[in-house]
Motif scaffolding. Structure first.
Motif, short mmCIF file in Angstrom:
data_model
loop_
_atom_site.label_atom_id
_atom_site.label_comp_id
_atom_site.label_asym_id
_atom_site.label_seq_id
_atom_site.Cartn_x
_atom_site.Cartn_y
_atom_site.Cartn_z
N ASN A 1 0.55 0.60 -5.79
CA ASN A 1 0.33 -0.60 -4.99
C ASN A 1 1.21 -1.79 -5.39
OD1 ASN A 1 -1.81 0.55 -3.40
ND2 ASN A 1 -3.11 0.39 -5.22
N GLU B 1 0.83 -1.20 0.00
CA GLU B 1 0.00 0.00 0.00
C GLU B 1 0.86 1.25 0.00
OE1 GLU B 1 -2.78 0.08 3.19
OE2 GLU B 1 -3.85 -1.72 2.55
N ASP B 2 0.44 2.23 -0.81
CA ASP B 2 1.08 3.54 -0.83
C ASP B 2 2.60 3.44 -1.06
OD1 ASP B 2 0.92 6.31 -0.72
OD2 ASP B 2 1.38 6.38 1.43
#
Length: 405
Positions: free
Chosen positions: A307, A276-277
């Protein structure tokens, strides 16, 4: 007797004092017994002024033929001034523009970006040798050409550099000297990093890539005419000395390097890390590449998204990299999973013209689309395009793309 082709850029003849200094540097070499052919650009900012005036007065109604004639006035003025200064310094000179019987650069009728007729240019260039034998210094317009029916054409961006190397080749010159506003090729832009250092030499391929990526020193197209037997260098105008070593450009232009399509002989594997991120995780990419580098594993490409981050590696190294990077996934909160993908083929296309070819990626990918070949990943720079596709499609894709280029 040594023959020099010296090209003076617009900044190096940007005012009267600079023109006289440039002319004196030519005379100094002439007095050493050398033959000198001078190529000049338009005086600093003249072409920009002509473009602006034309745009304001005629706008889009100007024809390409008209624009070529208008823009030619910059170089036509420069050669008259430069040749007159040479004669004021006591040597014989003759200015040569497209109206002159000895004009050498012959092109097609593409007024704005003319294609050079090399055979006819080489033939016409021999006429300059008669002037040189008489002790006359020819001063020739850079940037300009003449079609076979006598119309003025222009060679496009960097045209004066092209003229210099082209004439150097056609005349079998000993040296091509590019005089500009820098003292040679620097390790980086000295206006941005004060301790930038001048390079003593640079290869043709390095110079081409540097120029293609934005260095305003020499146009990459000019290097196509870099003969391996001809010495070439870039020097600054400030010293007023054509003997200044500057930065030598070494080696020939290799057409096989300049424009090529290659299929990597072995399969490439895909290792994908998911999380994530990821784009905002400082140092994450460095951790990945360090792990792989410490294991002496090469990375052919990296695709980074919000991602996922994908690495393209040799198939023989992929399993080891997969296990090493799995340890990183366990250790990093931002990463959640890793996968080892299928066999991939890697196609690499190199062409210095890519940067100035609108729609080139479409031209390359359309034939693949028509054959139902899927592209797994694509990356591009100003001179190269790399495609990753399914391994079983590699040879067919290679043949299709080679047909296009």
């Amino acid at each position: 007797m040594e023959l020099i082709v010296a090209k003076f850029g617009g900044t190096s003849i940007g005012n009267g004092k600079r023109i006289r200094k440039a002319a004196q540097s030519v005379v100094n070499e002439f007095m050493k017994g050398k033959k000198v052919v001078v190529v000049v650009s338009a005086i600093n900012k003249t072409t920009d002024d002509l473009v602006l005036i034309t745009d304001e007065s005629i706008g889009k109604e100007v024809t390409e033929k008209q624009l070529a004639e208008i823009l030619s006035m910059g170089e036509r003025t420069s050669i008259r001034v430069f040749s007159s200064v040479l004669e004021s310094l006591g040597v014989k000179s003759e200015y040569i523009d497209p109206s002159h019987d000895l004009w050498p650069v012959i092109t097609d009728n593409n007024y704005g970006k003319a294609k050079i007729n090399f055979d006819k240019t080489e033939e016409k260039s021999k006429g300059l040798l008669d002037l040189l034998e008489q002790g006359i210094i020819p001063v020739i317009c850079g940037f300009l050409g003449k079609s076979e029916d006598g119309q003025v054409t222009t060679l496009g961006r960097g045209g004066s550099d092209v003229t210099a190397f082209l004439l150097g080749h056609c005349l079998n010159a000993d040296d091509v000297i590019i005089v500009t506003d820098v003292n040679g090729v620097m390790s980086t832009d000295p206006r941005k990093i004060s301790d930038a250092e001048k390079l003593d030499y640079i290869s043709v391929d390095e110079m081409r890539d540097l120029a293609t990526h934005g260095a305003q020193i020499l146009h990459p197209h000019a290097l196509r005419f870099k003969d391996p037997e001809i010495n070439a260098k870039i020097i600054g105008f400030e010293k007023g000395d054509l003997s200044d070593p500057g930065t030598a450009i070494v080696g020939p232009f290799e057409d096989s390097i300049g424009k090529s399509v290659s299929l990597h002989p072995e399969p490439i594997s895909v290792v994908a890390l998911v999380g994530e991120d990821l784009l905002n995780q400082i140092g994450l990419l460095a951790k990945m590449t360090t792990l792989v580098a410490d294991a002496n594993i090469n990375i052919y490409g990296i695709s980074a998204g919000q991602n996922s981050i994908t690495l393209f590696l040799d198939k023989c190294d992929a399993d080891e990299a997969y296990h090493l990077l799995h340890n990183l996934v366990i250790a990093e909160d931002s990463l959640s999973s890793i996968s080892l993908g299928r066999d991939i083929a890697m196609l690499t296309m190199i062409n210095p013209d890519f940067i100035e070819t609108p729609g080139v990626i479409t031209e390359i990918t359309n034939p693949l689309k028509e054959q139902g070949i899927n592209i797994v990943e694509i990356s591009s720079s100003q001179t190269a395009i790399v495609l990753f596709i399914n391994w079983e499609d590699g040879k067919v894709a290679y043949d299709l793309i080679k047909g296009v280029l």
